[in-house]
Design an enzyme around this catalytic site. Structure first.
Site, mmCIF file in Angstrom:
data_model
loop_
_atom_site.group_PDB
_atom_site.id
_atom_site.type_symbol
_atom_site.label_atom_id
_atom_site.label_comp_id
_atom_site.label_asym_id
_atom_site.label_seq_id
_atom_site.Cartn_x
_atom_site.Cartn_y
_atom_site.Cartn_z
ATOM 1 N N LYS A 130 -38.428 32.418 -67.373
ATOM 2 C CA LYS A 130 -38.837 31.993 -66.029
ATOM 3 C C LYS A 130 -39.104 30.504 -66.085
ATOM 4 C CE LYS A 130 -39.570 33.752 -61.921
ATOM 5 N NZ LYS A 130 -38.918 34.891 -61.248
ATOM 6 N N ASP A 170 -36.398 31.821 -56.913
ATOM 7 C CA ASP A 170 -37.648 32.586 -56.778
ATOM 8 C C ASP A 170 -38.364 31.928 -55.605
ATOM 9 O OD1 ASP A 170 -39.461 34.687 -58.259
ATOM 10 O OD2 ASP A 170 -40.810 33.031 -57.884
HETATM 11 P P1 NDP Z 1 -39.756 32.991 -50.742
HETATM 12 O O1 NDP Z 1 -40.161 31.619 -51.094
HETATM 13 O O2 NDP Z 1 -38.451 33.212 -50.071
HETATM 14 O O3 NDP Z 1 -40.882 33.679 -49.840
HETATM 15 C C1 NDP Z 1 -42.181 33.816 -50.285
HETATM 16 C C2 NDP Z 1 -43.009 34.414 -49.180
HETATM 17 O O4 NDP Z 1 -44.297 34.714 -49.713
HETATM 18 C C3 NDP Z 1 -43.228 33.476 -48.010
HETATM 19 O O5 NDP Z 1 -43.358 34.232 -46.835
HETATM 20 C C4 NDP Z 1 -44.544 32.791 -48.375
HETATM 21 O O6 NDP Z 1 -45.277 32.299 -47.255
HETATM 22 C C5 NDP Z 1 -45.283 33.930 -49.020
HETATM 23 N N1 NDP Z 1 -46.255 33.363 -49.987
HETATM 24 C C6 NDP Z 1 -45.987 32.554 -51.044
HETATM 25 N N2 NDP Z 1 -47.109 32.214 -51.696
HETATM 26 C C7 NDP Z 1 -48.099 32.818 -51.024
HETATM 27 C C8 NDP Z 1 -49.501 32.860 -51.190
HETATM 28 N N3 NDP Z 1 -50.111 32.180 -52.190
HETATM 29 N N4 NDP Z 1 -50.213 33.614 -50.324
HETATM 30 C C9 NDP Z 1 -49.583 34.307 -49.327
HETATM 31 N N5 NDP Z 1 -48.256 34.305 -49.114
HETATM 32 C C10 NDP Z 1 -47.539 33.569 -49.935
HETATM 33 O O7 NDP Z 1 -39.843 33.834 -52.123
HETATM 34 P P2 NDP Z 1 -39.178 35.213 -52.480
HETATM 35 O O8 NDP Z 1 -39.113 36.078 -51.274
HETATM 36 O O9 NDP Z 1 -37.946 34.923 -53.251
HETATM 37 O O10 NDP Z 1 -40.212 35.823 -53.538
HETATM 38 C C11 NDP Z 1 -41.295 36.673 -53.140
HETATM 39 C C12 NDP Z 1 -41.803 37.448 -54.342
HETATM 40 O O11 NDP Z 1 -40.739 38.245 -54.884
HETATM 41 C C13 NDP Z 1 -42.302 36.603 -55.521
HETATM 42 O O12 NDP Z 1 -43.333 37.298 -56.173
HETATM 43 C C14 NDP Z 1 -41.083 36.536 -56.425
HETATM 44 O O13 NDP Z 1 -41.445 36.262 -57.765
HETATM 45 C C15 NDP Z 1 -40.567 37.949 -56.269
HETATM 46 N N6 NDP Z 1 -39.171 38.147 -56.631
HETATM 47 C C16 NDP Z 1 -38.170 37.418 -56.049
HETATM 48 C C17 NDP Z 1 -36.857 37.631 -56.391
HETATM 49 C C18 NDP Z 1 -35.735 36.958 -55.697
HETATM 50 O O14 NDP Z 1 -34.582 37.346 -55.944
HETATM 51 N N7 NDP Z 1 -35.963 36.010 -54.819
HETATM 52 C C19 NDP Z 1 -36.502 38.576 -57.476
HETATM 53 C C20 NDP Z 1 -37.617 39.356 -57.958
HETATM 54 C C21 NDP Z 1 -38.894 39.111 -57.565
HETATM 55 P P3 NDP Z 1 -45.384 30.702 -47.022
HETATM 56 O O15 NDP Z 1 -44.105 30.320 -46.366
HETATM 57 O O16 NDP Z 1 -46.575 30.554 -46.153
HETATM 58 O O17 NDP Z 1 -45.571 30.077 -48.385
#
Ligand code: NDP
Length: 450
Positions: A130, A170
């Site tokens: 990562k 991510d």
């Molecule tokens: P994005 O950046 O596309 O979206 C993240 C979302 O989570 C946004 O809505 C964001 O809101 C919210 N968020 C982020 N940080 C916080 C926080 N501290 N408190 C509350 N909300 C928060 O990321 P992904 O959708 O790609 O990833 C989401 C999760 O899935 C993560 O845990 C990631 O590690 C996991 N994941 C992702 C994969 C992928 O293929 N993308 C694969 C496997 C796991 P805001 O805009 O306000 O920050």
């Protein structure tokens, strides 16, 4: 909370805490895996003899580097870049990059550690890693994001390669960032090495379904779990946290399978829409303008209600899919879900549920499925992207989605079979941890002390 560890594993955990001071998320991720391994160490003394677990908890390589870049006003900015190449027993290091101000070594290590077992569960030949940076893309222009990505890759490129280490996206790293990163990699190396990064655009080496894969895979896993109990998603009320990549495509697939998704969120608040989230509107706000869920509520009008701050877990739903970030579902959230009749929590995000919340959910009779199994569809489809790149081929959407569905089915079944074999029938946490661990541990034994 005191870890519930087999006595032989207590010194291993103590060593992790002592060697990685202050890295609480990493400690939490290690503890969660070690708690499942008691029956494995009892049955397989060879793992302890070869110090496999101690070796697994120490990354093979940790890279930390300076990322200077110039903003639109001409000021020099400074961020820190990370890549933790955790384990390559099963294949080249594989795992995403996260750009978020909260990123530090402990976050990268927790994610890299989880990634080892997740990648093993996919059954595909990929190791675990990562990376990321404390850079905050929010509010930055495209040109600023590009200059940051170019500076980041100017250091990272020397550690990458299709046989070495293959990053993806991510939090904060989507198609735009992967494009800038790949462009700089290609420029520095003078090689069009498609298999070095995944999550690429469809016209330049990307795979169909990669964008949708984590969210779709999450819902495929939920469908399998419901199916095992003779149920389905049809007509179920679902709550999804987040509104990024994983959340949006989890909502899309859940809706297509007949569920009513009534809530989603971002870090400022959540929106409840009893008529069901209007996904076209949400996508337009998020993808088109990088907007907020508060914009969704004001544009949707009537049926939607925005709650600033607060906890999305107060919204009643039979199925909850935390798809935002680590430790977003705590004990109070779990209590609300239980009180409102929730029956299943499946983690689309990585480690979104705190250990206390997991215990509360299990004691409250809520089925719980951990991220390393549930969200493995993203990395699995990245591995399918690598396969297509290696054979200079590209598959159709339908074929790729079917491969993803098959992989999720196999992960689901493997978790249940392993849980049964080790005396915890129906326990997806035990099943995922042991199935992922034994596969990596066996490879480490075979490869010798390296
Ligand atoms: P994005 O950046 O596309 O979206 C993240 C979302 O989570 C946004 O809505 C964001 O809101 C919210 N968020 C982020 N940080 C916080 C926080 N501290 N408190 C509350 N909300 C928060 O990321 P992904 O959708 O790609 O990833 C989401 C999760 O899935 C993560 O845990 C990631 O590690 C996991 N994941 C992702 C994969 C992928 O293929 N993308 C694969 C496997 C796991 P805001 O805009 O306000 O920050």
């Amino acid at each position: 909370m005191m870890p519930l560890l087999d006595p032989s594993l207590i010194p291993v955990f103590d060593e992790v805490v002592a060697r990685n001071p202050g890295e609480t998320e990493f400690h939490q991720a290690v503890q969660e895996v070690l708690e499942s391994l008691g029956p494995v160490v009892a049955k397989h003394p060879e793992y302890a003899d070869a110090e496999v677990i101690r070796r697994l908890c120490e990354p093979e390589r940790q890279i930390i580097f300076r990322v200077p870049w110039t903003d639109d006003a001409g000021r020099v900015n400074l961020n820190r870049g990370f890549r933790v190449e955790f384990n390559s027993a099963l294949g080249p290091y594989k795992g995403g990059l996260r750009f978020h101000p909260s990123v530090y070594l402990g976050i990268v290590k927790f994610l890299g550690f989880e990634q080892i077992f997740k990648n093993a569960l996919t059954g595909l030949p990929i190791g675990g890693a990562k990376g990321g940076s404390d850079f905050d893309p929010k509010g930055r222009s495209d040109a600023e994001v590009m200059r940051f990505c170019q500076s980041f890759m100017t250091e990272l490129y020397r550690h990458l390669g299709e046989y070495t280490d293959v990053p993806a996206g991510d939090i904060g790293v989507g198609g735009r960032e992967i494009g800038y990163l790949f462009g700089q990699y290609k420029r520095i190396t003078n090689r069009y090495e498609s298999g070095t990064l995944t999550g690429k655009g469809l016209s330049w080496g990307g795979s169909q379904v990669r964008t949708e894969a984590t969210g779709y895979g999450t819902v495929f896993f939920v469908s399998e779990a419901l199916g095992a109990a003779g149920e389905s998603l049809e007509g179920r009320r679902v709550v999804v946290s987040g509104s990024g990549n994983v959340a949006i495509y989890a909502i899309e697939k859940a809706q297509s399978l007949g569920a009513l998704v009534v809530a989603c969120s971002d870090s400022d608040g959540y929106v409840v829409d009893d008529a069901g989230i209007d996904l076209d509107l949400l996508k337009e706000i998020k993808n088109g303008h990088r907007g907020r869920v508060s914009d969704y509520a004001s544009r949707r009008g009537g049926t939607a209600r925005y709650v600033a701050g607060g906890s999305i877990w107060d919204v009643p739903g039979e199925i909850a899919l935390p798809c935002a970030t680590q430790n977003e579902l705590d004990e109070a959230g779990a209590a609300s879900l239980i009180a409102n009749g929730c029956r299943m929590v499946a983690e689309g995000a990585n480690m979104p549920t705190t250990p206390a919340a997991i215990r509360a959910l299990r004691e409250g009779g809520v089925a719980f499925a951990p991220g390393k199994a549930v969200n493995a569809g993203g990395v699995a489809t990245s591995a399918l992207e690598m396969q297509q790149n290696a054979s200079r081929d590209s598959w159709t959407f339908e074929y790729t989605e079917e491969r993803l569905a098959e992989i999720m089915r196999s992960i689901h079944d493997r978790c249940l079979e392993t849980a049964e074999e080790y005396g915890s029938p129906g326990d997806y946490v035990v099943g995922a941890n042991i199935a992922g661990f034994t596969q990596v541990a066996d490879a480490m034994l075979a490869l010798g002390v390296i």
